[in-house]
Design a protein around this motif. Structure first.
Motif, PDB file in Angstrom:
ATOM      1  N   MET A 100      17.273  -2.812 -16.129  1.00  0.00           N
ATOM      2  CA  MET A 100      17.818  -1.754 -16.986  1.00  0.00           C
ATOM      3  C   MET A 100      18.557  -0.706 -16.152  1.00  0.00           C
ATOM      4  SD  MET A 100      17.315  -2.470 -20.136  1.00  0.00           S
ATOM      5  CE  MET A 100      17.663  -0.914 -20.928  1.00  0.00           C
ATOM      6  N   MET A 101      17.971  -0.335 -15.023  1.00  0.00           N
ATOM      7  CA  MET A 101      18.632   0.651 -14.154  1.00  0.00           C
ATOM      8  C   MET A 101      19.961   0.108 -13.639  1.00  0.00           C
ATOM      9  SD  MET A 101      15.419   2.222 -12.043  1.00  0.00           S
ATOM     10  CE  MET A 101      16.373   3.523 -11.253  1.00  0.00           C
ATOM     11  N   SER A 102      19.979  -1.167 -13.265  1.00  0.00           N
ATOM     12  CA  SER A 102      21.217  -1.784 -12.770  1.00  0.00           C
ATOM     13  C   SER A 102      22.304  -1.782 -13.836  1.00  0.00           C
ATOM     14  CB  SER A 102      20.949  -3.223 -12.320  1.00  0.00           C
ATOM     15  OG  SER A 102      20.094  -3.228 -11.214  1.00  0.00           O
ATOM     16  N   ILE A 103      21.917  -2.055 -15.064  1.00  0.00           N
ATOM     17  CA  ILE A 103      22.891  -2.009 -16.165  1.00  0.00           C
ATOM     18  C   ILE A 103      23.475  -0.600 -16.280  1.00  0.00           C
ATOM     19  CG2 ILE A 103      23.134  -2.140 -18.681  1.00  0.00           C
ATOM     20  CD1 ILE A 103      21.027  -4.444 -18.553  1.00  0.00           C
ATOM     21  N   GLY A 104      22.624   0.404 -16.128  1.00  0.00           N
ATOM     22  CA  GLY A 104      23.090   1.790 -16.176  1.00  0.00           C
ATOM     23  C   GLY A 104      24.008   2.135 -15.018  1.00  0.00           C
ATOM     24  N   PHE A 105      23.606   1.728 -13.804  1.00  0.00           N
ATOM     25  CA  PHE A 105      24.396   2.048 -12.605  1.00  0.00           C
ATOM     26  C   PHE A 105      25.735   1.334 -12.587  1.00  0.00           C
ATOM     27  CE2 PHE A 105      20.141   2.614 -10.259  1.00  0.00           C
ATOM     28  CZ  PHE A 105      20.147   3.976 -10.437  1.00  0.00           C
ATOM     29  N   PHE A 106      25.742   0.062 -12.957  1.00  0.00           N
ATOM     30  CA  PHE A 106      26.937  -0.753 -12.743  1.00  0.00           C
ATOM     31  C   PHE A 106      27.767  -1.022 -13.993  1.00  0.00           C
ATOM     32  CE2 PHE A 106      23.932  -1.957  -9.358  1.00  0.00           C
ATOM     33  CZ  PHE A 106      24.658  -1.442  -8.301  1.00  0.00           C
ATOM     34  N   PHE A 107      27.214  -0.720 -15.173  1.00  0.00           N
ATOM     35  CA  PHE A 107      27.987  -0.952 -16.389  1.00  0.00           C
ATOM     36  C   PHE A 107      28.091   0.310 -17.253  1.00  0.00           C
ATOM     37  CE2 PHE A 107      28.405  -2.221 -20.853  1.00  0.00           C
ATOM     38  CZ  PHE A 107      29.631  -2.846 -20.781  1.00  0.00           C
ATOM     39  N   VAL A 108      26.971   0.775 -17.765  1.00  0.00           N
ATOM     40  CA  VAL A 108      26.991   1.899 -18.704  1.00  0.00           C
ATOM     41  C   VAL A 108      27.617   3.143 -18.077  1.00  0.00           C
ATOM     42  CG1 VAL A 108      25.564   3.468 -20.073  1.00  0.00           C
ATOM     43  CG2 VAL A 108      25.051   1.017 -20.037  1.00  0.00           C
ATOM     44  N   VAL A 113      27.371  11.317  -9.776  1.00  0.00           N
ATOM     45  CA  VAL A 113      26.213  11.899 -10.455  1.00  0.00           C
ATOM     46  C   VAL A 113      26.082  11.332 -11.868  1.00  0.00           C
ATOM     47  CG1 VAL A 113      25.203  14.042 -11.348  1.00  0.00           C
ATOM     48  CG2 VAL A 113      26.167  13.980  -9.046  1.00  0.00           C
ATOM     49  N   GLN A 114      27.186  11.151 -12.567  1.00  0.00           N
ATOM     50  CA  GLN A 114      27.125  10.569 -13.908  1.00  0.00           C
ATOM     51  C   GLN A 114      26.575   9.143 -13.869  1.00  0.00           C
ATOM     52  OE1 GLN A 114      30.636  11.056 -16.402  1.00  0.00           O
ATOM     53  NE2 GLN A 114      31.147  12.915 -15.281  1.00  0.00           N
ATOM     54  N   ILE A 115      26.999   8.367 -12.877  1.00  0.00           N
ATOM     55  CA  ILE A 115      26.533   6.982 -12.759  1.00  0.00           C
ATOM     56  C   ILE A 115      25.051   6.943 -12.399  1.00  0.00           C
ATOM     57  CG2 ILE A 115      26.739   4.915 -11.323  1.00  0.00           C
ATOM     58  CD1 ILE A 115      29.804   5.453 -11.354  1.00  0.00           C
ATOM     59  N   VAL A 116      24.628   7.761 -11.457  1.00  0.00           N
ATOM     60  CA  VAL A 116      23.213   7.821 -11.078  1.00  0.00           C
ATOM     61  C   VAL A 116      22.370   8.306 -12.259  1.00  0.00           C
ATOM     62  CG1 VAL A 116      21.534   8.990  -9.579  1.00  0.00           C
ATOM     63  CG2 VAL A 116      23.638   8.052  -8.606  1.00  0.00           C
ATOM     64  N   THR A 117      22.873   9.266 -13.003  1.00  0.00           N
ATOM     65  CA  THR A 117      22.169   9.764 -14.186  1.00  0.00           C
ATOM     66  C   THR A 117      21.992   8.642 -15.210  1.00  0.00           C
ATOM     67  OG1 THR A 117      23.026  12.003 -13.859  1.00  0.00           O
ATOM     68  CG2 THR A 117      22.233  11.459 -16.063  1.00  0.00           C
ATOM     69  N   ALA A 118      23.051   7.906 -15.471  1.00  0.00           N
ATOM     70  CA  ALA A 118      22.980   6.810 -16.456  1.00  0.00           C
ATOM     71  C   ALA A 118      21.939   5.773 -16.042  1.00  0.00           C
ATOM     72  CB  ALA A 118      24.353   6.163 -16.621  1.00  0.00           C
ATOM     73  N   GLY A 119      21.988   5.323 -14.803  1.00  0.00           N
ATOM     74  CA  GLY A 119      21.036   4.314 -14.341  1.00  0.00           C
ATOM     75  C   GLY A 119      19.609   4.811 -14.339  1.00  0.00           C
ATOM     76  N   SER A 120      19.419   6.025 -13.876  1.00  0.00           N
ATOM     77  CA  SER A 120      18.068   6.595 -13.807  1.00  0.00           C
ATOM     78  C   SER A 120      17.462   6.755 -15.197  1.00  0.00           C
ATOM     79  CB  SER A 120      18.104   7.954 -13.108  1.00  0.00           C
ATOM     80  OG  SER A 120      18.600   7.818 -11.802  1.00  0.00           O
ATOM     81  N   LEU A 121      18.248   7.274 -16.125  1.00  0.00           N
ATOM     82  CA  LEU A 121      17.711   7.496 -17.465  1.00  0.00           C
ATOM     83  C   LEU A 121      17.497   6.189 -18.225  1.00  0.00           C
ATOM     84  CD1 LEU A 121      19.528  10.794 -18.428  1.00  0.00           C
ATOM     85  CD2 LEU A 121      17.137  10.481 -17.793  1.00  0.00           C
ATOM     86  N   MET A 122      18.288   5.174 -17.943  1.00  0.00           N
ATOM     87  CA  MET A 122      18.017   3.867 -18.554  1.00  0.00           C
ATOM     88  C   MET A 122      16.708   3.303 -18.013  1.00  0.00           C
ATOM     89  SD  MET A 122      21.674   2.018 -19.200  1.00  0.00           S
ATOM     90  CE  MET A 122      20.904   0.721 -20.179  1.00  0.00           C
ATOM     91  N   GLY A 123      16.456   3.517 -16.738  1.00  0.00           N
ATOM     92  CA  GLY A 123      15.175   3.098 -16.168  1.00  0.00           C
ATOM     93  C   GLY A 123      14.015   3.846 -16.789  1.00  0.00           C
ATOM     94  N   VAL A 124      14.180   5.146 -16.983  1.00  0.00           N
ATOM     95  CA  VAL A 124      13.145   5.959 -17.628  1.00  0.00           C
ATOM     96  C   VAL A 124      12.875   5.440 -19.041  1.00  0.00           C
ATOM     97  CG1 VAL A 124      12.653   8.254 -18.588  1.00  0.00           C
ATOM     98  CG2 VAL A 124      13.518   8.035 -16.256  1.00  0.00           C
ATOM     99  N   GLY A 125      13.920   5.079 -19.758  1.00  0.00           N
ATOM    100  CA  GLY A 125      13.752   4.527 -21.105  1.00  0.00           C
ATOM    101  C   GLY A 125      12.906   3.268 -21.101  1.00  0.00           C
ATOM    102  N   ASP A 126      13.129   2.392 -20.121  1.00  0.00           N
ATOM    103  CA  ASP A 126      12.334   1.168 -20.046  1.00  0.00           C
ATOM    104  C   ASP A 126      10.884   1.463 -19.669  1.00  0.00           C
ATOM    105  OD1 ASP A 126      12.244  -1.815 -20.127  1.00  0.00           O
ATOM    106  OD2 ASP A 126      11.534  -1.470 -18.081  1.00  0.00           O
TER     107      ASP A 126
END
Length: 145
Positions: free
Chosen positions: A55-63, A19-32
């Motif tokens: 941006m979402m991929s960076i959130g999912f796989f890195f951030v 859930v934390q990883i999905v949240t990070a990717g989703s919210l990075m996508g929302v930011g873009d």
């Protein structure tokens, strides 16, 4: 809205890491999306979907994985939920030169509140919610040329 929050809480309890990883990717996508639509005023027909996906991929796989792991490490290094512990965590979190220089006005206050008031399993979401605004600004600044 309360129902969504409750569902999020249940999922966070069952699958905190995912859930934390999905949240990070989703919210990075929302930011873009916010950056492209609100700041750059591209309109839906000119929205750069590949950029949002990146941006979402960076959130999912890195951030998500990196920041989630970092918060776990911080909680092991600095134990407790006191103001003193929150200050120590905030200072340790600001130890990256680029973060210290470019994020100094926003992130210390956010992290101080995050480490003092927010339970470990919700810290990623708090940071990502604030990061929506920050990422919107950054992506606008980087892509304005």
């Amino acid at each position: 809205m309360a129902g969504l929050w409750k569902s999020y809480q249940v999922l966070m309890t069952k699958y905190p890491w995912s859930v934390q990883i999905v949240t990070a990717g989703s919210l990075m996508g929302v930011g873009d999306v916010i950056s492209q639509q609100l700041f750059e005023r591209r309109g839906l027909s000119h929205h750069n979907v590949q950029r949002t996906a990146k941006m979402m991929s960076i959130g999912f796989f890195f951030v998500g994985p990196v920041i989630g792991s970092w918060y776990k490490v911080l909680d092991r290094l600095v134990v407790g939920g006191t103001k003193s512990a929150a200050v120590k965590k905030m200072l340790a979190d600001q130890d990256y030169p680029d973060a210290l220089i470019s994020n100094y006005y926003l992130w210390p206050a956010v992290q101080m509140a995050n480490f003092y008031f927010i339970p470990l399993h919700h810290r990623m979401a708090v940071v990502q919610i604030v990061a929506v605004a920050w990422n919107s600004y950054l992506t606008w600044k980087v892509n304005k040329m």
